[in-house]
Scaffold this motif. Sequence first.
Motif, mmCIF file in Angstrom:
data_model
loop_
_atom_site.group_PDB
_atom_site.id
_atom_site.type_symbol
_atom_site.label_atom_id
_atom_site.label_comp_id
_atom_site.label_asym_id
_atom_site.label_seq_id
_atom_site.Cartn_x
_atom_site.Cartn_y
_atom_site.Cartn_z
ATOM 1 N N ALA A 30 0.827 -1.215 0.000
ATOM 2 C CA ALA A 30 0.000 0.000 0.000
ATOM 3 C C ALA A 30 0.856 1.258 0.000
ATOM 4 O O ALA A 30 1.997 1.254 0.465
ATOM 5 N N VAL A 31 0.249 2.325 -0.531
ATOM 6 C CA VAL A 31 0.892 3.647 -0.501
ATOM 7 C C VAL A 31 0.104 4.494 0.505
ATOM 8 O O VAL A 31 -1.081 4.771 0.306
ATOM 9 N N LEU A 32 0.780 4.861 1.595
ATOM 10 C CA LEU A 32 0.113 5.637 2.640
ATOM 11 C C LEU A 32 0.524 7.097 2.543
ATOM 12 O O LEU A 32 1.700 7.409 2.353
ATOM 13 N N GLY A 33 -0.434 7.981 2.696
ATOM 14 C CA GLY A 33 -0.136 9.406 2.829
ATOM 15 C C GLY A 33 -0.095 9.703 4.322
ATOM 16 O O GLY A 33 -1.053 9.391 5.037
ATOM 17 N N LEU A 34 1.013 10.255 4.804
ATOM 18 C CA LEU A 34 1.148 10.445 6.254
ATOM 19 C C LEU A 34 1.195 11.922 6.631
ATOM 20 O O LEU A 34 1.499 12.782 5.806
ATOM 21 N N ALA A 35 0.906 12.159 7.916
ATOM 22 C CA ALA A 35 0.801 13.527 8.420
ATOM 23 C C ALA A 35 1.665 13.680 9.662
ATOM 24 O O ALA A 35 1.997 12.695 10.327
ATOM 25 N N THR A 36 1.992 14.919 9.978
ATOM 26 C CA THR A 36 2.740 15.200 11.207
ATOM 27 C C THR A 36 1.847 15.977 12.162
ATOM 28 O O THR A 36 0.696 16.256 11.858
ATOM 29 N N SER A 60 6.817 -3.693 2.597
ATOM 30 C CA SER A 60 6.534 -3.314 1.204
ATOM 31 C C SER A 60 5.729 -2.024 1.096
ATOM 32 O O SER A 60 5.300 -1.641 0.011
ATOM 33 N N VAL A 61 5.508 -1.386 2.235
ATOM 34 C CA VAL A 61 4.688 -0.164 2.246
ATOM 35 C C VAL A 61 5.520 1.035 1.749
ATOM 36 O O VAL A 61 6.706 1.141 2.036
ATOM 37 N N THR A 62 4.859 1.903 0.998
ATOM 38 C CA THR A 62 5.467 3.166 0.554
ATOM 39 C C THR A 62 4.723 4.304 1.251
ATOM 40 O O THR A 62 3.506 4.207 1.466
ATOM 41 N N THR A 63 5.435 5.356 1.617
ATOM 42 C CA THR A 63 4.752 6.491 2.253
ATOM 43 C C THR A 63 5.133 7.818 1.590
ATOM 44 O O THR A 63 6.253 7.978 1.105
ATOM 45 N N PHE A 64 4.183 8.719 1.607
ATOM 46 C CA PHE A 64 4.423 10.099 1.158
ATOM 47 C C PHE A 64 3.883 11.022 2.240
ATOM 48 O O PHE A 64 2.695 10.941 2.574
ATOM 49 N N ASN A 75 17.659 14.192 4.964
ATOM 50 C CA ASN A 75 17.941 12.790 5.298
ATOM 51 C C ASN A 75 17.405 12.426 6.670
ATOM 52 O O ASN A 75 17.720 13.077 7.647
ATOM 53 N N MET A 76 16.640 11.366 6.715
ATOM 54 C CA MET A 76 16.070 11.039 8.008
ATOM 55 C C MET A 76 16.830 9.897 8.670
ATOM 56 O O MET A 76 16.359 9.292 9.589
ATOM 57 N N ASP A 77 18.011 9.565 8.168
ATOM 58 C CA ASP A 77 18.807 8.559 8.857
ATOM 59 C C ASP A 77 19.702 9.269 9.877
ATOM 60 O O ASP A 77 19.489 10.427 10.202
ATOM 61 N N PHE A 95 8.989 5.711 11.691
ATOM 62 C CA PHE A 95 9.810 4.906 10.786
ATOM 63 C C PHE A 95 10.869 4.061 11.492
ATOM 64 O O PHE A 95 11.084 2.903 11.136
ATOM 65 N N LYS A 96 11.522 4.636 12.514
ATOM 66 C CA LYS A 96 12.619 3.860 13.117
ATOM 67 C C LYS A 96 12.100 2.701 13.979
ATOM 68 O O LYS A 96 12.864 1.842 14.377
ATOM 69 N N HIS A 97 10.795 2.696 14.248
ATOM 70 C CA HIS A 97 10.238 1.666 15.122
ATOM 71 C C HIS A 97 9.606 0.499 14.369
ATOM 72 O O HIS A 97 9.150 -0.462 14.987
ATOM 73 N N VAL A 98 9.484 0.606 13.048
ATOM 74 C CA VAL A 98 8.837 -0.459 12.279
ATOM 75 C C VAL A 98 9.780 -0.926 11.163
ATOM 76 O O VAL A 98 10.821 -0.310 10.931
ATOM 77 N N ASN A 99 9.375 -2.001 10.476
ATOM 78 C CA ASN A 99 10.278 -2.565 9.453
ATOM 79 C C ASN A 99 10.050 -1.928 8.084
ATOM 80 O O ASN A 99 9.977 -2.632 7.079
ATOM 81 N N ILE A 100 9.946 -0.606 8.080
ATOM 82 C CA ILE A 100 9.749 0.063 6.788
ATOM 83 C C ILE A 100 11.117 0.285 6.129
ATOM 84 O O ILE A 100 12.119 0.491 6.821
ATOM 85 N N ASP A 101 11.136 0.205 4.802
ATOM 86 C CA ASP A 101 12.353 0.500 4.045
ATOM 87 C C ASP A 101 12.403 2.025 3.884
ATOM 88 O O ASP A 101 11.524 2.609 3.234
ATOM 89 N N LEU A 102 13.415 2.671 4.446
ATOM 90 C CA LEU A 102 13.476 4.145 4.391
ATOM 91 C C LEU A 102 13.495 4.673 2.961
ATOM 92 O O LEU A 102 13.067 5.795 2.706
ATOM 93 N N ASN A 103 13.967 3.824 2.026
ATOM 94 C CA ASN A 103 13.965 4.259 0.620
ATOM 95 C C ASN A 103 12.553 4.389 0.057
ATOM 96 O O ASN A 103 12.361 5.000 -0.998
ATOM 97 N N ARG A 104 11.613 3.764 0.740
ATOM 98 C CA ARG A 104 10.219 3.867 0.284
ATOM 99 C C ARG A 104 9.467 4.987 1.003
ATOM 100 O O ARG A 104 8.263 5.129 0.838
ATOM 101 N N THR A 105 10.130 5.698 1.892
ATOM 102 C CA THR A 105 9.453 6.787 2.606
ATOM 103 C C THR A 105 9.816 8.109 1.927
ATOM 104 O O THR A 105 10.958 8.292 1.514
#
Length: 270
Positions: A30-36, A60-64, A75-77, A95-105
């Motif tokens: 899925a592609v998630l749109g995220l907010a702050t 496999s999730v992508t975020t915008f 850079n968020m690393d 992001f740092k707490h889940v198994n998301i691929d930072l390249n997909r964020t």
Amino acid sequence: MDVIIKDDYQAMGVYAAKCLAEVIKRKPNAVLGLATGTTPLATYNELIRMHREEGLDFSSVTTFNLDEYLGIGKNMDKSYLQDQSYARFMYESLFKHVNIDLNRTHVPDGLSQDPSAFCEEYEAKIKAAGGIDIQLLGIGGDGHWAFNEPGTSLSSRTHVEVLTQQTLDDNYELFYRKAGFSRDQMPHFALTMGVGTILDARALLMMASGSKKASVVAKAIEGPVTSQITSTAIQLYKGRAIVVLDEAAASELKNKEHYLHVEKVKSQFV
Ligand code: GLP
């Protein structure tokens, strides 16, 4: 539009997390749109809990993300600075707490040398990813979505925005003061998805909490549609829009009883 009213902030956050988790389970890429902001923090905490305890898989999730201040971020690393960027906020809060691929964020690049070109690229990237499956949204004190300040076209695309005094005041109190920044260190510009970009998502999930938001929430979902309050665009949305509120944020809704009734009826029959 479904208006869901929960007892408190925590319950609102858990409900929104369930909506996002359902999308991920149904569509692992899925592609998630995220907010702050402070509003989605309970949602992110619940998603982290679901990941740790129930194996919710972000691999496999992508975020915008919706937006970013201009002049900070990137850079968020580990290399990123102790700034107040939304990139950093997302890294620390989710992001740092889940198994998301930072390249997909994706968070708009506040350090871009050519912000206008970056905005076009951001739109192209969202398109190339297949569009946003569900967009999480808060609401600003002036009724904005993302950083779409009063007067922004309701069909706008990703662009550079000049922040209002109210937004600067609100966000200074919430984030900058705590971190020891002075008022003049706060960026006055931002990169933001446009209202039209947001309306292209396949589902919208808007959240609000607390009595300070009650008046603007009532205007957003029950008032006249106007570019002066960009979140009123939710009334033009073609797909499924869910608005999840806590009691305090729902306290000025004219049709509150009706929304509660609809929720009850739907939970019995749907
Ligand atoms: C900022 C963000 C918005 C967010 C708003 C509300 O202005 N750009 O996307 O909705 O803050 O923040 P909070 O959730 O802290 O009230």
